[in-house]
Design an enzyme around this catalytic site. Structure first.
Site, PDB file in Angstrom:
ATOM      1  N   SER A 181       0.784  -1.234   0.000  1.00  0.00           N
ATOM      2  CA  SER A 181       0.000   0.000   0.000  1.00  0.00           C
ATOM      3  C   SER A 181       0.813   1.280   0.000  1.00  0.00           C
ATOM      4  O   SER A 181       0.318   2.320  -0.430  1.00  0.00           O
ATOM      5  CB  SER A 181      -0.953   0.010   1.200  1.00  0.00           C
ATOM      6  OG  SER A 181      -0.227  -0.038   2.417  1.00  0.00           O
ATOM      7  N   HIS A 209      -5.620  -3.576  -1.786  1.00  0.00           N
ATOM      8  CA  HIS A 209      -5.409  -2.591  -2.850  1.00  0.00           C
ATOM      9  C   HIS A 209      -5.403  -3.216  -4.235  1.00  0.00           C
ATOM     10  O   HIS A 209      -5.152  -2.525  -5.227  1.00  0.00           O
ATOM     11  CB  HIS A 209      -4.107  -1.823  -2.603  1.00  0.00           C
ATOM     12  CG  HIS A 209      -4.202  -0.849  -1.474  1.00  0.00           C
ATOM     13  ND1 HIS A 209      -4.670   0.433  -1.634  1.00  0.00           N
ATOM     14  CD2 HIS A 209      -3.910  -0.983  -0.155  1.00  0.00           C
ATOM     15  CE1 HIS A 209      -4.649   1.061  -0.470  1.00  0.00           C
ATOM     16  NE2 HIS A 209      -4.194   0.219   0.444  1.00  0.00           N
ATOM     17  N   LYS A 240     -12.433   0.180  -0.151  1.00  0.00           N
ATOM     18  CA  LYS A 240     -11.596   0.935  -1.082  1.00  0.00           C
ATOM     19  C   LYS A 240     -12.280   0.980  -2.455  1.00  0.00           C
ATOM     20  O   LYS A 240     -13.193   1.764  -2.654  1.00  0.00           O
ATOM     21  CB  LYS A 240     -10.190   0.344  -1.113  1.00  0.00           C
ATOM     22  CG  LYS A 240      -9.458   0.507   0.232  1.00  0.00           C
ATOM     23  CD  LYS A 240      -8.063  -0.051   0.207  1.00  0.00           C
ATOM     24  CE  LYS A 240      -7.293   0.301   1.465  1.00  0.00           C
ATOM     25  NZ  LYS A 240      -7.883  -0.218   2.720  1.00  0.00           N
TER      26      LYS A 240
END
Length: 395
Positions: A181, A209, A240
């Site tokens: 990340s 991610h 996310k």
């Protein structure tokens, strides 16, 4: 003297080091341009990769669930039972990921903390990449297993550890982020799986991610490397690219059965709210329908990365839309962030302890929701501040 005086001393040291911060306030949705402290600025600090957190379809799905179910789940899922929405979400995610089963948690952080401690025990060994996320580190700390760390993405070091230690443990679990990340680089997942097979180990990938970003329609890092069905535990986040909140682990059905009996966040914390679950279902359906959002994300990311590199910024070794702009000194990093904000661009400075001391950076998070004008405005601000602070050379 107050017993809390030592906190005054710690805060004073942060101010002396130039790393003290006051959190700004966003007075609206977290999208490409936000109302930060009552000023409109281009937002380059959000994990809302696909812009779905504000999409009308998700909002409408949440409203329908609000009317039917109310605002809260009412209790822990093992006490009050699952709502039908949660059953639907887990089945949909399993289909999306191409795995037997999915277990949803209240967040990606609690997913790692609950899963790692539940699937390992005394007599086991956990081998973790040195740059793994804090939630993985904390999850490992809660486990009764022994643990060791291999140098970041160093497959020779990982194999050396396996050669030395594998025979002394019942189970060995290799844990890695799919996308790291802070740097935006990818795990060497193909090599990790190959080593795991060679030494009879389990594999665990945190794809926070990578979910919604890599692979077919955002199916993640495992799909990106064509390793479907070959990774034992795949963790993802729903907060996310998916745009809502929560976490999940994709696994075999027997793992799900065990987690529902032993994963402590599921046993001792109230389940996801129905509104969030309904919005997440809609988000996953949208990903399964089209690659429109992931393609736009990558188009924006590649455009921005190319522009910053041409200006002379050090953007590290990122292979994803995460774009670190390396500064180094912590105080200078925070100064750079503040100067960008004065130019109308919000990018948080990332400093120790989030990254190692001396490796401060601006972590730029590009979104599918950014327009060409947003990106050009931000690039111009980076150039102005970078030349003024001598981060990049002048004309």
């Amino acid at each position: 003297m107050s017993k809390l005086t030592y906190f005054d001393e710690k805060i004073a040291q942060l101010k002396k080091d130039g790393t003290y911060r006051t959190l700004p306030v966003n007075f609206g949705p977290c999208t490409n341009v936000i109302d930060l402290n009552h000023r409109r600025v281009v937002n380059l600090s959000s994990n809302n990769y696909l812009g779905l957190a504000n999409h009308p379809r998700l909002i409408e799905a949440g409203k329908r669930a609000l009317d039917k179910y109310g605002v809260g789940a009412g209790s822990v899922r093992t006490i009050v039972g699952n709502q039908d929405l949660l059953e639907e979400l887990e089945e949909l995610l399993a289909k999306f990921k191409g795995e037997e089963a999915v277990t949803c948690f209240q967040s990606g952080f609690t997913c790692n903390m609950g899963t790692i401690s539940a699937i390992t025990d005394a007599g086991d060994l956990i081998i973790s990449d040195e740059k793994n996320h804090a939630s993985i580190i904390d999850g490992i700390r809660l486990s009764k297993a022994e643990r060791t760390v291999y140098r970041h993405s160093d497959m020779d070091h990982l194999e050396t550890i396996l050669k030395e230690k594998r025979s002394f443990y019942r189970n060995v679990l290799i844990i890695t982020d799919g996308v790291f990340s802070m740097d935006g680089d990818l795990a060497k997942l193909y090599d990790i799986v190959k080593l795991a097979k060679k030494y009879d180990c389990l594999t665990y990938v945190d794809d926070a991610h990578g979910s919604g970003v890599l692979g077919r329609s955002g199916r993640g890092t495992v799909d990106h490397f064509h390793l479907n069905g070959e990774v034992d535990f795949i963790v993802g986040t729903l907060s996310k690219a998916i745009g809502v909140v929560g976490g999940y682990v994709a696994s075999k059905k027997v793992v799900k059965e065990w987690l529902l009996h032993r994963a402590r966040p599921l046993l001792f914390s109230t389940a996801l709210p129905p509104v969030a679950i309904a919005a997440t279902i809609e988000s996953v359906k949208m990903l399964m329908e089209s690659e429109e959002y992931t393609k736009k994300l990558w188009e924006n990311a590649l455009y921005f990365k190319k522009a910053l590199k041409e200006l002379g910024f050090n953007t590290g070794h990122s292979e994803t839309p995460i774009t670190p702009v390396m500064i180094g000194n912590e105080a200078k990093t925070m100064e750079f962030s503040a100067a960008l904000l004065s130019e109308g661009v919000f990018v948080s400075g990332i400093v120790f302890p989030t990254v190692p001391a001396g490796q401060g950076r601006l972590r730029v998070m590009i979104s599918a929701s950014h327009t060409q004008d947003d990106l050009d405005f931000a690039i111009a601000a980076f150039e102005k501040v970078g030349r003024y602070m001598k981060i990049i050379l002048g004309d």
